[in-house]
Design a protein around this motif. Structure first.
Motif, PDB file in Angstrom:
ATOM      1  N   SER A  28       0.845  -1.193   0.000  1.00 19.85           N
ATOM      2  CA  SER A  28       0.000   0.000   0.000  1.00 19.85           C
ATOM      3  C   SER A  28       0.879   1.241   0.000  1.00 19.85           C
ATOM      4  N   VAL A  29       0.252   2.375  -0.326  1.00 20.81           N
ATOM      5  CA  VAL A  29       0.949   3.652  -0.269  1.00 20.81           C
ATOM      6  C   VAL A  29       0.047   4.637   0.472  1.00 20.81           C
ATOM      7  N   THR A  30       0.636   5.392   1.388  1.00 21.06           N
ATOM      8  CA  THR A  30      -0.086   6.390   2.170  1.00 21.06           C
ATOM      9  C   THR A  30       0.589   7.738   1.995  1.00 21.06           C
ATOM     10  N   LYS A  31      -0.181   8.743   1.618  1.00 15.33           N
ATOM     11  CA  LYS A  31       0.338  10.090   1.418  1.00 15.33           C
ATOM     12  C   LYS A  31      -0.502  11.086   2.225  1.00 15.33           C
ATOM     13  N   ARG A  32       0.193  12.050   2.833  1.00 11.09           N
ATOM     14  CA  ARG A  32      -0.474  13.100   3.617  1.00 11.09           C
ATOM     15  C   ARG A  32      -0.198  14.453   2.975  1.00 11.09           C
TER      16      ARG A  32
END
Length: 236
Positions: free
Chosen positions: A48-52
């Motif tokens: 998965s990839v998480t970006k803020r």
């Protein structure tokens, strides 16, 4: 005497599952288990990839860009689109309440998940490196599999049937009888599990981004299990 024989065998063998048909005459009910173990030849990666970002659209765009880079890398590795799932998006706002009670936004988080089925374990290293390079920052446990699952489950089912028949014959012999015609067969259930072997027998997949810092993934044996229940007529 025949009624007593039937009751005694049923007490030993156990009562049939609800809904399993039983004959009117003497009979024996047994259950059998079969298991087949093999080394895997495929693996499914869960990443998965998480970006803020303070702006929701920007957070989504950054996550999409990382996924697109990874998909391009997978195409170069020869992975087919049918073996990739990357359609989900979770976009949420991180908020809290200030001492004054005012709602405060800490920005937005965009997360996308990808599943990749690798049909050749020798691609394992290259695909993980490609994920890191693309900006993927979440990695779940890989799921090892066998491309022969259907065949292996059939083998486990055949072993379970043999086990049930052997138990029926052993039980009947103890009461000076023998198991006769099969009356009914039920599949109790099937399952797949992983089993790690002892030292010296364990297969490994080596993953590294440099020759000086290798990492080893333990490769389990895959177990396919089947359980059946069978009812046999008793003969004296």
């Amino acid at each position: 005497m025949r009624v007593m024989l039937m009751a005694g065998l049923l007490a030993v063998a156990g009562v049939a599952n609800a809904g399993t048909p039983l004959p009117d005459g003497p009979h024996v009910v047994t259950s059998g288990e079969g298991k087949v173990s093999v080394a895997p030849d495929m693996v499914t990666l869960h990443v998965s990839v998480t970006k803020r970002n303070p702006i929701a659209a920007n957070a989504k765009q950054e996550a999409d860009q990382a996924v697109n880079r990874f998909l391009e890398a997978l195409a170069k590795q020869g992975v087919e689109n049918a073996d990739i799932t990357a359609s989900g998006l979770d976009l949420s706002e991180d908020t809290e309440r200030a001492d004054s009670g005012r709602r405060v936004s800490n920005g937005y988080t965009a997360e996308r998940s990808i599943e990749v089925k690798l049909r050749a374990l020798d691609r394992f290293n290259a695909v993980l490196d490609a994920a890191l390079t693309a900006g993927i920052n979440g990695f779940g446990n890989p799921t090892f599999e066998s491309s022969r699952k259907t065949e292996l489950m059939a083998q486990a089912r055949a072993l379970a049937a043999q086990d049930a028949q052997r138990k029926a014959e052993d039980l009947a012999r103890g009461f000076s009888a023998h198991a006769g015609r099969i009356y009914s067969i039920d599949s109790v259930g099937s399952s797949t599990g992983e089993r790690y072997l002892g030292r010296g027998e364990l297969g490994t997949v080596t993953v590294t981004r440099s020759k000086t810092a290798p990492a080893r993934y333990l490769q389990p044996q895959i177990e396919y299990r089947e359980r059946v229940q069978a009812v046999f007529d008793l003969q004296r």
